[in-house]
Write an enzyme that holds these catalytic residues in place. Structure first.
Site, PDB file in Angstrom:
ATOM      1  N   HIS A 197      16.166  11.456  -8.444  1.00  0.00           N
ATOM      2  CA  HIS A 197      17.266  11.938  -7.594  1.00  0.00           C
ATOM      3  C   HIS A 197      18.428  12.381  -8.487  1.00  0.00           C
ATOM      4  CE1 HIS A 197      15.123  10.588  -4.192  1.00  0.00           C
ATOM      5  NE2 HIS A 197      15.868   9.586  -3.779  1.00  0.00           N
ATOM      6  N   CYS A 225      18.443   4.424  -2.842  1.00  0.00           N
ATOM      7  CA  CYS A 225      18.142   5.120  -4.109  1.00  0.00           C
ATOM      8  C   CYS A 225      19.125   6.261  -4.394  1.00  0.00           C
ATOM      9  CB  CYS A 225      16.714   5.646  -4.080  1.00  0.00           C
ATOM     10  SG  CYS A 225      16.276   6.463  -2.545  1.00  0.00           S
ATOM     11  N   THR A 254       0.807  -1.222   0.000  1.00  0.00           N
ATOM     12  CA  THR A 254       0.000   0.000   0.000  1.00  0.00           C
ATOM     13  C   THR A 254       0.844   1.277   0.000  1.00  0.00           C
ATOM     14  OG1 THR A 254      -0.062  -0.248   2.387  1.00  0.00           O
ATOM     15  CG2 THR A 254      -1.990  -1.040   1.158  1.00  0.00           C
ATOM     16  N   GLY A 255       2.156   1.152   0.199  1.00  0.00           N
ATOM     17  CA  GLY A 255       3.021   2.338   0.325  1.00  0.00           C
ATOM     18  C   GLY A 255       3.471   2.883  -1.019  1.00  0.00           C
ATOM     19  N   MET A 256       4.317   3.883  -0.942  1.00  0.00           N
ATOM     20  CA  MET A 256       4.835   4.558  -2.149  1.00  0.00           C
ATOM     21  C   MET A 256       5.521   3.569  -3.095  1.00  0.00           C
ATOM     22  SD  MET A 256       5.538   7.620  -3.521  1.00  0.00           S
ATOM     23  CE  MET A 256       5.516   8.874  -2.252  1.00  0.00           C
ATOM     24  N   ARG A 296      20.972  -4.802   4.406  1.00  0.00           N
ATOM     25  CA  ARG A 296      22.037  -4.393   3.465  1.00  0.00           C
ATOM     26  C   ARG A 296      23.423  -4.706   4.000  1.00  0.00           C
ATOM     27  NH1 ARG A 296      19.435   1.365   1.795  1.00  0.00           N
ATOM     28  NH2 ARG A 296      17.678   0.531   0.643  1.00  0.00           N
ATOM     29  N   GLY A 313      11.021   9.979  -2.320  1.00  0.00           N
ATOM     30  CA  GLY A 313      11.991   9.146  -1.597  1.00  0.00           C
ATOM     31  C   GLY A 313      11.665   9.022  -0.123  1.00  0.00           C
ATOM     32  N   ARG A 332      -3.304  -2.074   9.968  1.00  0.00           N
ATOM     33  CA  ARG A 332      -4.297  -1.033   9.656  1.00  0.00           C
ATOM     34  C   ARG A 332      -4.994  -1.315   8.326  1.00  0.00           C
ATOM     35  NH1 ARG A 332       0.194   1.570  11.554  1.00  0.00           N
ATOM     36  NH2 ARG A 332       1.120   1.731   9.475  1.00  0.00           N
ATOM     37  N   ASN A 342      14.072   7.631  -8.720  1.00  0.00           N
ATOM     38  CA  ASN A 342      14.235   6.970  -7.411  1.00  0.00           C
ATOM     39  C   ASN A 342      13.198   5.904  -7.115  1.00  0.00           C
ATOM     40  OD1 ASN A 342      12.696   9.556  -7.221  1.00  0.00           O
ATOM     41  ND2 ASN A 342      12.260   8.808  -5.172  1.00  0.00           N
ATOM     42  N   LYS A 401      24.575   6.093   4.248  1.00  0.00           N
ATOM     43  CA  LYS A 401      24.293   5.066   3.229  1.00  0.00           C
ATOM     44  C   LYS A 401      24.999   5.423   1.921  1.00  0.00           C
ATOM     45  CE  LYS A 401      19.709   4.085   5.101  1.00  0.00           C
ATOM     46  NZ  LYS A 401      18.302   4.419   4.985  1.00  0.00           N
TER      47      LYS A 401
HETATM   48  P1  NAP Z   1       5.712   4.058   2.751  1.00  0.00           P
HETATM   49  O1  NAP Z   1       5.081   4.804   1.631  1.00  0.00           O
HETATM   50  O2  NAP Z   1       5.681   4.667   4.108  1.00  0.00           O
HETATM   51  O3  NAP Z   1       5.007   2.586   2.830  1.00  0.00           O
HETATM   52  C1  NAP Z   1       5.263   1.730   3.913  1.00  0.00           C
HETATM   53  C2  NAP Z   1       4.553   0.394   3.774  1.00  0.00           C
HETATM   54  O4  NAP Z   1       4.880  -0.412   4.935  1.00  0.00           O
HETATM   55  C3  NAP Z   1       3.016   0.480   3.736  1.00  0.00           C
HETATM   56  O5  NAP Z   1       2.501  -0.527   2.913  1.00  0.00           O
HETATM   57  C4  NAP Z   1       2.636   0.224   5.189  1.00  0.00           C
HETATM   58  O6  NAP Z   1       1.326  -0.325   5.337  1.00  0.00           O
HETATM   59  C5  NAP Z   1       3.658  -0.828   5.578  1.00  0.00           C
HETATM   60  N1  NAP Z   1       3.826  -0.877   7.044  1.00  0.00           N
HETATM   61  C6  NAP Z   1       4.036   0.171   7.888  1.00  0.00           C
HETATM   62  N2  NAP Z   1       4.078  -0.257   9.170  1.00  0.00           N
HETATM   63  C7  NAP Z   1       3.885  -1.598   9.137  1.00  0.00           C
HETATM   64  C8  NAP Z   1       3.788  -2.620  10.130  1.00  0.00           C
HETATM   65  N3  NAP Z   1       3.916  -2.339  11.432  1.00  0.00           N
HETATM   66  N4  NAP Z   1       3.587  -3.902   9.743  1.00  0.00           N
HETATM   67  C9  NAP Z   1       3.464  -4.217   8.418  1.00  0.00           C
HETATM   68  N5  NAP Z   1       3.519  -3.283   7.424  1.00  0.00           N
HETATM   69  C10 NAP Z   1       3.737  -1.994   7.771  1.00  0.00           C
HETATM   70  O7  NAP Z   1       7.248   3.737   2.456  1.00  0.00           O
HETATM   71  P2  NAP Z   1       8.019   3.617   1.013  1.00  0.00           P
HETATM   72  O8  NAP Z   1       8.587   4.920   0.592  1.00  0.00           O
HETATM   73  O9  NAP Z   1       7.139   2.877   0.085  1.00  0.00           O
HETATM   74  O10 NAP Z   1       9.282   2.736   1.409  1.00  0.00           O
HETATM   75  C11 NAP Z   1       9.183   1.333   1.579  1.00  0.00           C
HETATM   76  C12 NAP Z   1      10.587   0.759   1.796  1.00  0.00           C
HETATM   77  O11 NAP Z   1      11.375   0.988   0.608  1.00  0.00           O
HETATM   78  C13 NAP Z   1      11.332   1.421   2.944  1.00  0.00           C
HETATM   79  O12 NAP Z   1      12.091   0.450   3.633  1.00  0.00           O
HETATM   80  C14 NAP Z   1      12.229   2.443   2.246  1.00  0.00           C
HETATM   81  O13 NAP Z   1      13.384   2.732   2.984  1.00  0.00           O
HETATM   82  C15 NAP Z   1      12.565   1.704   0.952  1.00  0.00           C
HETATM   83  N6  NAP Z   1      12.905   2.557  -0.196  1.00  0.00           N
HETATM   84  C16 NAP Z   1      12.103   3.597  -0.564  1.00  0.00           C
HETATM   85  C17 NAP Z   1      12.458   4.362  -1.697  1.00  0.00           C
HETATM   86  C18 NAP Z   1      11.615   5.520  -2.195  1.00  0.00           C
HETATM   87  O14 NAP Z   1      12.024   6.164  -3.183  1.00  0.00           O
HETATM   88  N7  NAP Z   1      10.460   5.812  -1.609  1.00  0.00           N
HETATM   89  C19 NAP Z   1      13.602   4.048  -2.422  1.00  0.00           C
HETATM   90  C20 NAP Z   1      14.390   2.974  -2.021  1.00  0.00           C
HETATM   91  C21 NAP Z   1      14.027   2.225  -0.914  1.00  0.00           C
HETATM   92  P3  NAP Z   1       0.022   0.620   5.653  1.00  0.00           P
HETATM   93  O15 NAP Z   1      -0.290   1.329   4.366  1.00  0.00           O
HETATM   94  O16 NAP Z   1      -1.019  -0.361   6.035  1.00  0.00           O
HETATM   95  O17 NAP Z   1       0.424   1.565   6.742  1.00  0.00           O
END
Ligand code: NAP
Length: 367
Positions: A253, A158, A13-15, A118, A190, A40, A342, A215
Site C-alpha cells: 500500500h 493496513c 485458509t484466507g489471504m 479496534r 488488501g 465450508r 499490506n 478507518k
Molecule cells: P479472506 O481471504 O476472505 O479470508 C477469510 C477467512 O475467514 C477464511 O479463512 C474463511 O474461511 C474465514 N471465514 C469466512 N467466513 C467464516 C465463517 N462464517 N466462520 C468462520 N470462518 C469464516 O480475508 P483476508 O483478506 O485474509 O482478511 C482476514 C481479516 O484480516 C479480515 O478481518 C480483514 O479485514 C483483515 N485484514 C486484511 C488485510 C489484507 O491485507 N488482506 C490487512 C489487514 C487486515 P473459508 O476459507 O473456509 O471460507
C-alpha cells in the site's frame, strides 16, 4: 531450548491466514498446532482446504498441511490444542466481535487482524514501535470481562501503516502534526481472496474502498492516545482527510501525504532535520530485538521515482516503511510518499510482531 508456545490461526485458509501459516514456519517462539476457518473448510486437511487457492509462492509448510481444519465458530475445539490464536477471520463484524470474546473467555488470548474490536475502549490497537505501553490496559480488560488468562489485542488497518510511524517519530521529536491529506493507493491483496473482480481491476483504478477512509482518518487517534484509568483515550489530532483507492498492484500500500505542523513557522523542522529523525528512529521492538522487528523501521530513498511497491515492499522482511519524495508543500508544510507491505507489516507479520511484544512483556507467561 525454550519450549515453543503453541498457536492457532483462525481464518487460516484466507489471504492473511495463509501468510500467517507461511510466516510462522520456523518461528523461534511460536508453533502452529491448530487451524480453523469456516464450516465450508472444516473437516478437510489444511492442504485440501486451500487446494486451488494457496497464494504464497512457496509450498505449504510440512507441519501444517496435514492438520485438520476446524470450525472457527467452535471455541471448545481449540481448548488444549493451542495456547493463543491469531484471528484473521472475515465475517460479519458483530459475529467476529463476540467470537473473539468467546476465545478470550475460554482462556485463549486473541491477537487479531480484524477491525471488530479496534474501537473497544479497553482493547489495545498496537503498532509496537508507537504504543507498546497500551498493553497496560489488558489488566483492566480482564477485570471488566472477568477473564482469567484470555484477552484481546488488535492491529490497526493496513492503510495507515506506511505513514503512522513516520508521523509518530516527528511528534516524539517535538514536531506535532496538525493536519494531513492522505491519498492511498492500495493493493488488491488488501481485499482478501478472490477480492476485487479482475474486470474491475485490470487497466483500472477504483476510487472507493468501503469503510477504509473512515478507518484511515480515525484509527491513528487511538494509537497516539494514552491509557487513562479504565480505557484508552484518543489523541485530539492530527486531523486527517483521506482518499482511498484500489489499484492494480498485488502487494504493497502506497500513501501520498501532505502534512502541516502545529508550530509557528520558525519552529518547523527543515527537510534535513526530518530525514535525520526518520533515519535514526528506533523503538522498543528494535531495542529488545523482537524476531520480526525491522532493524530500521523507516528507510529513506532519494531516487526521484521511489518508493515503488515492486521494488520496496519487501524491505527488511516486508516490515520497514519506505519513504521517498520528501519535499516542501505549497499548501501545507511537507509532502512525501510512503509505502508498506499490506499483508506483511499491515497484516500477518504485523500481527506476529504484536504477539512477540506481548510475549516479551510477559503477558503469555501464565498460559
Ligand atoms: P479472506 O481471504 O476472505 O479470508 C477469510 C477467512 O475467514 C477464511 O479463512 C474463511 O474461511 C474465514 N471465514 C469466512 N467466513 C467464516 C465463517 N462464517 N466462520 C468462520 N470462518 C469464516 O480475508 P483476508 O483478506 O485474509 O482478511 C482476514 C481479516 O484480516 C479480515 O478481518 C480483514 O479485514 C483483515 N485484514 C486484511 C488485510 C489484507 O491485507 N488482506 C490487512 C489487514 C487486515 P473459508 O476459507 O473456509 O471460507
Amino acid at each position: 531450548m525454550e519450549k515453543k508456545i503453541t498457536v492457532g490461526v483462525l481464518g487460516a485458509t484466507g489471504m492473511v491466514g495463509q501468510r500467517y501459516i507461511y510466516l510462522l514456519k520456523n518461528h523461534p517462539w511460536f508453533e502452529v498446532t491448530y487451524v480453523a476457518a469456516s464450516p465450508r473448510s472444516a473437516g478437510k486437511t489444511y492442504e485440501q482446504a486451500v487446494e486451488s487457492r494457496w497464494l504464497i509462492g512457496s509450498d505449504i509448510p510440512e507441519g501444517v498441511k496435514d492438520l485438520i481444519v476446524q470450525d472457527a465458530n467452535d471455541v471448545s475445539a481449540a481448548k488444549g490444542k493451542c495456547q493463543f490464536v491469531f484471528s484473521a477471520l472475515e465475517m460479519e463484524k458483530d459475529a467476529i466481535k463476540s467470537l473473539e470474546a468467546s476465545y478470550a473467555a475460554a482462556d485463549i488470548p486473541v491477537v487479531s487482524n480484524a477491525s471488530a474490536h479496534r474501537w473497544t475502549d479497553d482493547v489495545p490497537m498496537l503498532i509496537p514501535e508507537i504504543n507498546a505501553e497500551h498493553l497496560d490496559i489488558i489488566a483492566k480488560q480482564k477485570e471488566h470481562n472477568g477473564w482469567n488468562k484470555g484477552f484481546i489485542a488488535v492491529k490497526p488497518n493496513c492503510s495507515i501503516q506506511s505513514y503512522m510511524t513516520p508521523v509518530f517519530a516527528l511528534q516524539q521529536a517535538g514536531y506535532p502534526v496538525k493536519r494531513m491529506i492522505v491519498t492511498t493507493l492500495q493493493a488488491t491483496s488488501g481485499a482478501g481472496y478472490p477480492g476485487v473482480p479482475s474486470f474491475d481491476m485490470i487497466d483500472n483504478i477504483v476510487p472507493y474502498i468501503g469503510g477504509e477512509e473512515e478507518k484511515t482518518e480515525k484509527e491513528g487517534l487511538k494509537i497516539l492516545g494514552k491509557v487513562n484509568g479504565d480505557k484508552i483515550e484518543n489523541a485530539s489530532g492530527p486531523l486527517v482527510s483521506a482518499h482511498c483507492n484500489r489499484v492494480p498492484v498485488v502487494d504493497g500500500h502506497t500513501a501520498c501525504v501532505s502534512l502541516e505542523f502545529d508550530l509557528p513557522k520558525e519552529k518547523k523542522p527543515s527537510l534535513e532535520k526530518i530525514e535525520e529523525i526518520w533515519q535514526n528512529f528506533k523503538a522498543l521492538p528494535q531495542k529488545i530485538s523482537l524476531p520480526s522487528a525491522p532493524v530500521q523501521p523507516i528507510i529513506i530513498r532519494h531516487e526521484i521515482n521511489r518508493p515503488q511497491p515492486r521494488r520496496d515492499r519487501e524491505n527488511d522482511k516486508g516490515m520497514a516503511v519506505t519513504i521517498g519524495r520528501l519535499r516542501e508543500c505549497h499548501v501545507f508544510d511537507i509532502r512525501f510518499v510512503a509505502l508498506s507491505h499490506n499483508t506483511k507489516r499491515g497484516a500477518a507479520l504485523g500481527g506476529i510482531l504484536n504477539a512477540e511484544l506481548i510475549k516479551a512483556q510477559g503477558f503469555f507467561d501464565n498460559l
